[in-house]
Design a protein around this motif. Structure first.
Motif, PDB file in Angstrom:
ATOM      1  N   PHE A 143      25.836  -5.584 -70.257  1.00 22.52           N
ATOM      2  CA  PHE A 143      27.005  -6.454 -70.853  1.00 22.52           C
ATOM      3  C   PHE A 143      28.070  -5.977 -69.626  1.00 22.52           C
ATOM      4  O   PHE A 143      28.250  -5.048 -69.383  1.00 22.52           O
ATOM      5  N   ILE A 144      28.618  -7.178 -69.143  1.00 21.72           N
ATOM      6  CA  ILE A 144      29.791  -7.104 -68.204  1.00 21.72           C
ATOM      7  C   ILE A 144      30.990  -7.615 -68.908  1.00 21.72           C
ATOM      8  O   ILE A 144      30.960  -8.850 -69.117  1.00 21.72           O
ATOM      9  N   GLU A 145      31.920  -6.637 -69.052  1.00 24.46           N
ATOM     10  CA  GLU A 145      33.354  -7.366 -69.707  1.00 24.46           C
ATOM     11  C   GLU A 145      34.056  -7.650 -68.694  1.00 24.46           C
ATOM     12  O   GLU A 145      34.692  -6.645 -67.956  1.00 24.46           O
ATOM     13  N   ASN A 146      34.264  -8.707 -68.482  1.00 24.46           N
ATOM     14  CA  ASN A 146      35.196  -9.021 -67.122  1.00 24.46           C
ATOM     15  C   ASN A 146      36.849  -8.839 -67.757  1.00 24.46           C
ATOM     16  O   ASN A 146      36.942  -8.452 -68.706  1.00 24.46           O
ATOM     17  N   VAL A 147      37.505  -8.817 -66.544  1.00 26.30           N
ATOM     18  CA  VAL A 147      38.920  -8.729 -66.822  1.00 26.30           C
ATOM     19  C   VAL A 147      39.444  -9.366 -67.718  1.00 26.30           C
ATOM     20  O   VAL A 147      39.244 -10.966 -67.379  1.00 26.30           O
ATOM     21  N   GLY A 148      40.406  -9.214 -68.473  1.00 25.87           N
ATOM     22  CA  GLY A 148      40.921 -10.148 -69.343  1.00 25.87           C
ATOM     23  C   GLY A 148      41.772 -11.355 -68.603  1.00 25.87           C
ATOM     24  O   GLY A 148      42.950 -10.932 -68.150  1.00 25.87           O
ATOM     25  N   ASN A 149      41.356 -12.538 -68.603  1.00 28.60           N
ATOM     26  CA  ASN A 149      41.813 -13.532 -67.926  1.00 28.60           C
ATOM     27  C   ASN A 149      40.989 -14.718 -68.035  1.00 28.60           C
ATOM     28  O   ASN A 149      39.801 -14.815 -67.750  1.00 28.60           O
ATOM     29  N   LEU A 150      41.488 -16.029 -68.594  1.00 30.09           N
ATOM     30  CA  LEU A 150      40.514 -16.993 -68.981  1.00 30.09           C
ATOM     31  C   LEU A 150      40.335 -18.182 -67.628  1.00 30.09           C
ATOM     32  O   LEU A 150      39.768 -18.924 -67.757  1.00 30.09           O
ATOM     33  N   VAL A 151      40.930 -17.563 -66.446  1.00 24.12           N
ATOM     34  CA  VAL A 151      41.050 -18.568 -65.284  1.00 24.12           C
ATOM     35  C   VAL A 151      40.063 -18.057 -64.359  1.00 24.12           C
ATOM     36  O   VAL A 151      38.858 -18.495 -64.019  1.00 24.12           O
ATOM     37  N   CYS A 152      40.438 -16.974 -63.596  1.00 21.37           N
ATOM     38  CA  CYS A 152      39.729 -16.641 -62.251  1.00 21.37           C
ATOM     39  C   CYS A 152      38.268 -16.173 -62.588  1.00 21.37           C
ATOM     40  O   CYS A 152      37.373 -16.560 -61.836  1.00 21.37           O
ATOM     41  N   PRO A 153      37.993 -15.467 -63.685  1.00 24.83           N
ATOM     42  CA  PRO A 153      36.598 -15.263 -63.745  1.00 24.83           C
ATOM     43  C   PRO A 153      35.619 -16.158 -63.772  1.00 24.83           C
ATOM     44  O   PRO A 153      34.527 -15.973 -63.323  1.00 24.83           O
ATOM     45  N   SER A 154      36.122 -17.383 -64.096  1.00 30.94           N
ATOM     46  CA  SER A 154      35.208 -18.374 -64.160  1.00 30.94           C
ATOM     47  C   SER A 154      34.646 -18.921 -62.747  1.00 30.94           C
ATOM     48  O   SER A 154      33.503 -19.464 -62.577  1.00 30.94           O
ATOM     49  N   SER A 155      35.351 -18.371 -61.912  1.00 34.43           N
ATOM     50  CA  SER A 155      35.044 -18.827 -60.590  1.00 34.43           C
ATOM     51  C   SER A 155      34.222 -17.829 -59.743  1.00 34.43           C
ATOM     52  O   SER A 155      33.826 -18.151 -58.586  1.00 34.43           O
ATOM     53  N   PHE A 156      33.540 -16.879 -60.477  1.00 32.69           N
ATOM     54  CA  PHE A 156      33.113 -15.932 -59.670  1.00 32.69           C
ATOM     55  C   PHE A 156      31.662 -15.464 -60.399  1.00 32.69           C
ATOM     56  O   PHE A 156      31.639 -14.748 -61.581  1.00 32.69           O
ATOM     57  N   TYR A 157      30.735 -15.983 -59.983  1.00 28.45           N
ATOM     58  CA  TYR A 157      29.147 -15.760 -60.379  1.00 28.45           C
ATOM     59  C   TYR A 157      28.835 -14.268 -60.099  1.00 28.45           C
ATOM     60  O   TYR A 157      28.977 -13.862 -59.103  1.00 28.45           O
ATOM     61  N   LEU A 158      28.596 -13.464 -61.077  1.00 31.30           N
ATOM     62  CA  LEU A 158      28.132 -12.018 -60.838  1.00 31.30           C
ATOM     63  C   LEU A 158      26.699 -11.894 -60.715  1.00 31.30           C
ATOM     64  O   LEU A 158      26.211 -10.894 -60.456  1.00 31.30           O
ATOM     65  N   GLY A 159      25.839 -12.935 -61.131  1.00 33.22           N
ATOM     66  CA  GLY A 159      24.372 -12.815 -61.121  1.00 33.22           C
ATOM     67  C   GLY A 159      23.725 -12.805 -62.542  1.00 33.22           C
ATOM     68  O   GLY A 159      22.742 -12.425 -62.713  1.00 33.22           O
TER      69      GLY A 159
END
Ligand SMILES: Nc1nc2c(ncn2[C@@H]2O[C@H](COP(=O)(O)OP(=O)(O)OP(=O)(O)O)[C@@H](O)[C@H]2O)c(=O)[nH]1
Ligand SMILES: [Mg+2]
Length: 252
Positions: A143-159
């Motif tokens: 599980f990768i818990e991204n930084v709390g933010n509904l905008v920018c994490p959508s632009s970065f595919y992590l695999g």
């Protein structure tokens, strides 16, 4: 300012974005494109690791406080005897979320971005190697818990195999239309904190419809980590996905 997306802090590998520009701003766009593709290259490398090891990878994205870590705590409680679970916890500061999931029995590495508002693939790559060292091998589910933010994490595919977007009932029903990219790029949508529905004007049916109009392929869950409502369906979905991932490995 976040050097990549303009909404966080520094500490990215993208310092050049503001150093090179012309009066039309055209060069800025070119450089940003290059940086994103560098992220994508590392993301593909991450994916190679995870496909080779048969690791199911889930990337959780939401606003701060939507209930990502609490859902992870519940999930770990439900699955820790069945699967090896590893967690990469993305936050701007502190080790708090990693401590919370460790307390439930998962191995965890905290990734602190020092100001950036999202995770990028190179940091995740580094974190994954630290995690496998800690676990003495690969997990079944990462599980990768991204930084709390509904905008920018959508632009970065992590695999990842599955991107999950969460909205909690108190955040309001209008969020899918206001933050469409999070919904368009995710495969799963979880409405959290359903125990609070009696206290908020949150029309679950309408929110689902709005999300599905943006992305008809979204699989939708409604859960309360407090009462346990809907958790079983989420857990069954994860079991199914692990099976799929391991099956794909055997076919190779
Ligand atoms: N009533 C209710 N509260 C919840 C539920 N899930 C989480 N919470 C509460 O919501 C708050 C935030 O939960 P977290 O799980 O820390 O949220 P998060 O998304 O991990 O937050 P960040 O990591 O800061 O982005 C905490 O006070 C939780 O106890 C739920 O299902 N119902
Ligand atoms: Mg959290």
């Amino acid at each position: 300012m976040c050097d990549v997306c303009g909404c966080g802090e520094h500490n990215h590998e993208s310092e050049n974005l503001f150093k090179v520009s012309d009066e039309t701003g055209r060069k800025n766009v070119e450089i940003k494109k290059n940086l994103l593709s560098k992220n994508d290259q590392v993301a593909m490398h991450n994916k190679e690791h995870w496909d080779r090891d048969g690791v199911l990878v889930i990337n959780l994205i939401s606003s701060p406080g939507s209930g990502k870590t609490t859902l992870l705590e519940r999930t770990i409680e439900a699955l820790k005897d069945e699967f090896k679970i590893g967690v990469l916890e993305g936050d701007i500061e502190t080790e708090r979320d990693a401590e919370r999931v460790r307390a439930k029995g998962a191995a965890a590495v905290q990734l602190t971005t020092g100001g950036a508002c999202h995770l990028e693939a190179p940091l995740v790559h580094k974190g994954y190697h630290a995690l496998t060292k800690q676990m003495g091998g690969a997990p079944d589910i990462l599980f990768i818990e991204n930084v709390g933010n509904l905008v920018c994490p959508s632009s970065f595919y992590l695999g990842e195999d599955v991107r999950v977007v969460l909205i909690s009932v108190p955040e309001g029903a209008d969020k899918p239309a206001k933050y469409p990219k999070a919904f368009k790029t995710s495969q799963v949508f979880i409405i959290t904190k359903t125990d609070l529905l009696p206290y908020f004007d949150f029309d679950v049916k309408k929110v689902k419809e709005e999300a599905l109009s943006l992305n008809p392929k979204l699989k939708v869950f409604t859960v309360s980590s407090k009462t346990g409502e809907g958790i079983d369906q989420w857990i069954d979905f994860l079991r199914e996905k692990v099976k799929e991932k391991k099956g794909a490995l055997q076919e190779k």
